[in-house]
Design a protein around this motif. Structure first.
Motif, PDB file in Angstrom:
ATOM      1  N   ILE A 252       0.838  -1.202   0.000  1.00  0.00           N
ATOM      2  CA  ILE A 252       0.000   0.000   0.000  1.00  0.00           C
ATOM      3  C   ILE A 252       0.870   1.247   0.000  1.00  0.00           C
ATOM      4  O   ILE A 252       1.935   1.279   0.625  1.00  0.00           O
ATOM      5  N   ARG A 253       0.452   2.241  -0.729  1.00  0.00           N
ATOM      6  CA  ARG A 253       1.203   3.505  -0.779  1.00  0.00           C
ATOM      7  C   ARG A 253       1.189   4.181   0.587  1.00  0.00           C
ATOM      8  O   ARG A 253       0.141   4.240   1.232  1.00  0.00           O
ATOM      9  N   GLY A 254       2.339   4.680   0.991  1.00  0.00           N
ATOM     10  CA  GLY A 254       2.438   5.366   2.274  1.00  0.00           C
ATOM     11  C   GLY A 254       2.924   4.489   3.409  1.00  0.00           C
ATOM     12  O   GLY A 254       3.151   4.986   4.514  1.00  0.00           O
ATOM     13  N   ARG A 255       3.122   3.190   3.166  1.00  0.00           N
ATOM     14  CA  ARG A 255       3.532   2.298   4.259  1.00  0.00           C
ATOM     15  C   ARG A 255       4.964   2.557   4.707  1.00  0.00           C
ATOM     16  O   ARG A 255       5.250   2.562   5.903  1.00  0.00           O
ATOM     17  N   LYS A 256       5.855   2.810   3.758  1.00  0.00           N
ATOM     18  CA  LYS A 256       7.272   2.969   4.103  1.00  0.00           C
ATOM     19  C   LYS A 256       7.485   4.119   5.074  1.00  0.00           C
ATOM     20  O   LYS A 256       8.233   4.006   6.048  1.00  0.00           O
ATOM     21  N   GLU A 257       6.814   5.240   4.823  1.00  0.00           N
ATOM     22  CA  GLU A 257       7.015   6.424   5.660  1.00  0.00           C
ATOM     23  C   GLU A 257       6.026   6.510   6.806  1.00  0.00           C
ATOM     24  O   GLU A 257       6.047   7.482   7.579  1.00  0.00           O
ATOM     25  N   ALA A 258       5.158   5.510   6.957  1.00  0.00           N
ATOM     26  CA  ALA A 258       4.033   5.602   7.896  1.00  0.00           C
ATOM     27  C   ALA A 258       4.466   5.804   9.350  1.00  0.00           C
ATOM     28  O   ALA A 258       3.874   6.619  10.065  1.00  0.00           O
ATOM     29  N   THR A 259       5.478   5.081   9.816  1.00  0.00           N
ATOM     30  CA  THR A 259       5.879   5.199  11.215  1.00  0.00           C
ATOM     31  C   THR A 259       6.401   6.600  11.507  1.00  0.00           C
ATOM     32  O   THR A 259       5.994   7.240  12.494  1.00  0.00           O
ATOM     33  N   GLY A 260       7.279   7.107  10.647  1.00  0.00           N
ATOM     34  CA  GLY A 260       7.809   8.455  10.840  1.00  0.00           C
ATOM     35  C   GLY A 260       6.747   9.522  10.715  1.00  0.00           C
ATOM     36  O   GLY A 260       6.716  10.487  11.485  1.00  0.00           O
ATOM     37  N   ARG A 261       5.847   9.365   9.751  1.00  0.00           N
ATOM     38  CA  ARG A 261       4.744  10.320   9.597  1.00  0.00           C
ATOM     39  C   ARG A 261       3.859  10.293  10.843  1.00  0.00           C
ATOM     40  O   ARG A 261       3.410  11.327  11.329  1.00  0.00           O
ATOM     41  N   GLY A 262       3.617   9.087  11.369  1.00  0.00           N
ATOM     42  CA  GLY A 262       2.817   8.949  12.583  1.00  0.00           C
ATOM     43  C   GLY A 262       3.467   9.629  13.778  1.00  0.00           C
ATOM     44  O   GLY A 262       2.773  10.262  14.595  1.00  0.00           O
ATOM     45  N   VAL A 263       4.782   9.517  13.888  1.00  0.00           N
ATOM     46  CA  VAL A 263       5.511  10.210  14.966  1.00  0.00           C
ATOM     47  C   VAL A 263       5.296  11.720  14.849  1.00  0.00           C
ATOM     48  O   VAL A 263       5.027  12.406  15.842  1.00  0.00           O
ATOM     49  N   ALA A 264       5.399  12.232  13.624  1.00  0.00           N
ATOM     50  CA  ALA A 264       5.212  13.673  13.408  1.00  0.00           C
ATOM     51  C   ALA A 264       3.785  14.106  13.764  1.00  0.00           C
ATOM     52  O   ALA A 264       3.584  15.159  14.383  1.00  0.00           O
ATOM     53  N   TYR A 265       2.797  13.296  13.391  1.00  0.00           N
ATOM     54  CA  TYR A 265       1.413  13.602  13.772  1.00  0.00           C
ATOM     55  C   TYR A 265       1.261  13.610  15.299  1.00  0.00           C
ATOM     56  O   TYR A 265       0.576  14.468  15.864  1.00  0.00           O
ATOM     57  N   ALA A 266       1.888  12.619  15.957  1.00  0.00           N
ATOM     58  CA  ALA A 266       1.787  12.508  17.417  1.00  0.00           C
ATOM     59  C   ALA A 266       2.387  13.737  18.095  1.00  0.00           C
ATOM     60  O   ALA A 266       1.792  14.307  19.026  1.00  0.00           O
TER      61      ALA A 266
ATOM     62  N   ILE B 270       5.844  11.087  25.083  1.00  0.00           N
ATOM     63  CA  ILE B 270       4.810  10.498  24.226  1.00  0.00           C
ATOM     64  C   ILE B 270       5.206   9.036  24.046  1.00  0.00           C
ATOM     65  O   ILE B 270       6.218   8.745  23.408  1.00  0.00           O
ATOM     66  N   PRO B 271       4.446   8.080  24.616  1.00  0.00           N
ATOM     67  CA  PRO B 271       4.916   6.696  24.712  1.00  0.00           C
ATOM     68  C   PRO B 271       4.959   5.969  23.374  1.00  0.00           C
ATOM     69  O   PRO B 271       4.157   6.219  22.473  1.00  0.00           O
ATOM     70  N   ASP B 272       5.942   5.058  23.278  1.00  0.00           N
ATOM     71  CA  ASP B 272       6.162   4.307  22.049  1.00  0.00           C
ATOM     72  C   ASP B 272       4.931   3.546  21.570  1.00  0.00           C
ATOM     73  O   ASP B 272       4.657   3.461  20.370  1.00  0.00           O
ATOM     74  N   MET B 273       4.165   2.973  22.517  1.00  0.00           N
ATOM     75  CA  MET B 273       3.023   2.145  22.132  1.00  0.00           C
ATOM     76  C   MET B 273       1.994   2.930  21.328  1.00  0.00           C
ATOM     77  O   MET B 273       1.234   2.341  20.554  1.00  0.00           O
ATOM     78  N   TYR B 274       2.008   4.242  21.487  1.00  0.00           N
ATOM     79  CA  TYR B 274       1.171   5.114  20.656  1.00  0.00           C
ATOM     80  C   TYR B 274       1.994   5.825  19.588  1.00  0.00           C
ATOM     81  O   TYR B 274       1.641   5.836  18.415  1.00  0.00           O
ATOM     82  N   CYS B 275       3.115   6.405  19.985  1.00  0.00           N
ATOM     83  CA  CYS B 275       3.861   7.319  19.132  1.00  0.00           C
ATOM     84  C   CYS B 275       4.345   6.671  17.832  1.00  0.00           C
ATOM     85  O   CYS B 275       4.297   7.290  16.765  1.00  0.00           O
ATOM     86  N   ASN B 276       4.813   5.413  17.904  1.00  0.00           N
ATOM     87  CA  ASN B 276       5.322   4.783  16.678  1.00  0.00           C
ATOM     88  C   ASN B 276       4.330   3.789  16.068  1.00  0.00           C
ATOM     89  O   ASN B 276       4.706   2.910  15.302  1.00  0.00           O
ATOM     90  N   ALA B 277       3.041   3.977  16.394  1.00  0.00           N
ATOM     91  CA  ALA B 277       2.013   3.056  15.896  1.00  0.00           C
ATOM     92  C   ALA B 277       1.565   3.371  14.470  1.00  0.00           C
ATOM     93  O   ALA B 277       0.689   2.691  13.936  1.00  0.00           O
ATOM     94  N   GLY B 278       2.161   4.384  13.845  1.00  0.00           N
ATOM     95  CA  GLY B 278       1.795   4.695  12.465  1.00  0.00           C
ATOM     96  C   GLY B 278       2.058   3.542  11.517  1.00  0.00           C
ATOM     97  O   GLY B 278       1.287   3.300  10.580  1.00  0.00           O
ATOM     98  N   GLY B 279       3.138   2.811  11.761  1.00  0.00           N
ATOM     99  CA  GLY B 279       3.484   1.684  10.895  1.00  0.00           C
ATOM    100  C   GLY B 279       2.443   0.577  10.950  1.00  0.00           C
ATOM    101  O   GLY B 279       1.978   0.083   9.918  1.00  0.00           O
ATOM    102  N   VAL B 280       2.058   0.184  12.162  1.00  0.00           N
ATOM    103  CA  VAL B 280       1.081  -0.899  12.287  1.00  0.00           C
ATOM    104  C   VAL B 280      -0.306  -0.428  11.836  1.00  0.00           C
ATOM    105  O   VAL B 280      -1.104  -1.229  11.326  1.00  0.00           O
ATOM    106  N   THR B 281      -0.586   0.859  11.970  1.00  0.00           N
ATOM    107  CA  THR B 281      -1.860   1.390  11.496  1.00  0.00           C
ATOM    108  C   THR B 281      -1.985   1.234   9.985  1.00  0.00           C
ATOM    109  O   THR B 281      -2.999   0.752   9.463  1.00  0.00           O
TER     110      THR B 281
END
Length: 372
Positions: A88-102, A250-261
């Motif tokens: 899926i498009r956006g998966r590679k950058e998802a964790t980092g993008r999620g951190v930025a959103y958090a 900002i805890p890891d279990m939420y902050c880096n969840a962009g990848g699994v999302t």
């Protein structure tokens, strides 16, 4: 995200093996998972992490499909696959993008920032990022895009700092060409990477390995907010001290969840066998075009071509993925923050996240009932 979580891996340094050897190791690992019924679209769905990427996920998918001929949903056995293999498009950058959103969501709450002596919003905030891999690079990239200034970057060979900020792509290219961050023009250098974590900043993003911030160095950290891009970068002792100092983690279990999302989104795509946006994209464009044409005919005015294109355009898969990720990260932070603020016994966002998670499980069990 209705998606379980676990960790598994192979204890090797991939730099010490050829591509052919890595393929054999990965396929053998997948075969053992299959034999033990530890992998499958409805059992357990791996995703890339430290030392692996799209290539390894492709090997896993192919091995699973080979061992399960005729399985309609076989590609849903693993996520983080390349687009050609129904990733899926956006998966590679998802964790980092999620951190930025958090981080953006955390610093948007003026009352929380006031307690830290900071203004609300990312504009003007100074950030130090540890790790220039996939998560660290994309965290830095999107934090800059959202208005922050990345003033420090740390890697295993050392760290660099410049109070005026870095162009993250220039730093990335320098390291790729020279094999090291050190020597980047205009930067103050630190041979000891952890010294880089202790420089002046508002936000620290440890996005490398675990146990980087400990009781030994936490008091030297100048940041008021720590966003855990990596898994377990702060020890419990460090968190306790930092909380007493008035900081926010900002805890890891939420902050880096962009990848699994976004892995969840990829899994949904593989089960439905249709890319996001394919069914409704043209319909949306035609509907929007008809609306614009109606407005133009009623008003007698013409909308400029560039504005027309922007309004009429239907959402692409990448735009839908990013929208879903952003909504997930914002909604989740607000849930966690509400628990943190409304329960006096909950002292940290991490505890609040645990409380929310356990509450959801408990409510689910209560609603389901106990049977037999």
């Amino acid at each position: 995200v209705p998606f379980g979580g676990a960790k598994g891996g192979i204890c090797i340094n991939p730099k010490n093996y050829t591509v052919a050897e890595l393929e054999t190791i990965t396929r053998r690992y997948t075969t053992e998972l299959i034999k033990k019924n530890f992998i499958g679209p409805g059992i357990d769905v791996p995703a890339p992490d430290y030392g692996s990427g799209e290539r390894e996920m492709s090997w896993i998918a192919d091995t699973y499909m080979t061992m399960n001929p005729g399985s309609l949903d076989a590609l849903g056995c693993v996520t983080g696959k390349p687009i050609a293999l129904h990733g899926i498009r956006g998966r590679k950058e998802a964790t980092g993008r999620g951190v930025a959103y958090a981080v953006r969501e955390c610093v948007s709450h003026a009352e929380d920032m006031k307690k830290l002596g900071l203004t609300a919003g990312l504009d003007g905030k100074k950030v130090i990022v540890q790790g220039l891999g996939n998560v660290g690079y994309h965290s830095a990239k999107y934090l800059i895009e959202f208005g922050a200034t990345v003033v420090g970057i740390c890697e295993y060979e050392g760290a660099i700092y410049n109070a005026n900020g870095f162009n993250i792509d220039e730093v990335f290219a320098h390291r790729k060409n020279n094999g090291s961050l050190l020597g980047f023009p205009g930067a103050t250098e630190f041979k000891n990477s952890k010294e880089g974590l202790e420089q002046e900043c508002d936000i620290l993003v440890p996005a490398a390995l675990e146990n980087q911030i400990t009781a030994e160095n936490i008091r030297n950290i100048k940041a008021k907010v720590i966003a855990e891009g990596a898994n377990g970068p702060c020890t419990p002792e460090a968190e306790e001290i930092f909380t007493e100092m008035g900081g926010i983690i900002i805890p890891d279990m939420y902050c880096n969840a962009g990848g699994v999302t976004v892995s969840y989104f990829e899994w949904l795509k593989n089960l439905s066998h249709v890319a996001f946006g394919r069914m409704e994209n043209r319909y949306a464009e035609n509907s929007n075009a008809n609306l614009i044409n109606t407005l133009e005919s009623l008003t007698g005015k013409t909308i400029p071509a560039e504005n027309r294109l922007m309004i009429v355009k239907g959402a692409s898969e990448l735009e839908l993925v990013n929208s879903g990720l952003e909504d997930t990260m914002i909604h989740s932070y607000r849930e966690i923050r509400e628990t943190w603020l409304n329960k006096p016994e909950v002292k940290t966002l991490r505890t609040a996240a645990f409380v929310n998670s356990i509450d959801k499980i408990a409510i689910s069990y209560m609603n389901l009932g106990v049977w037999p």
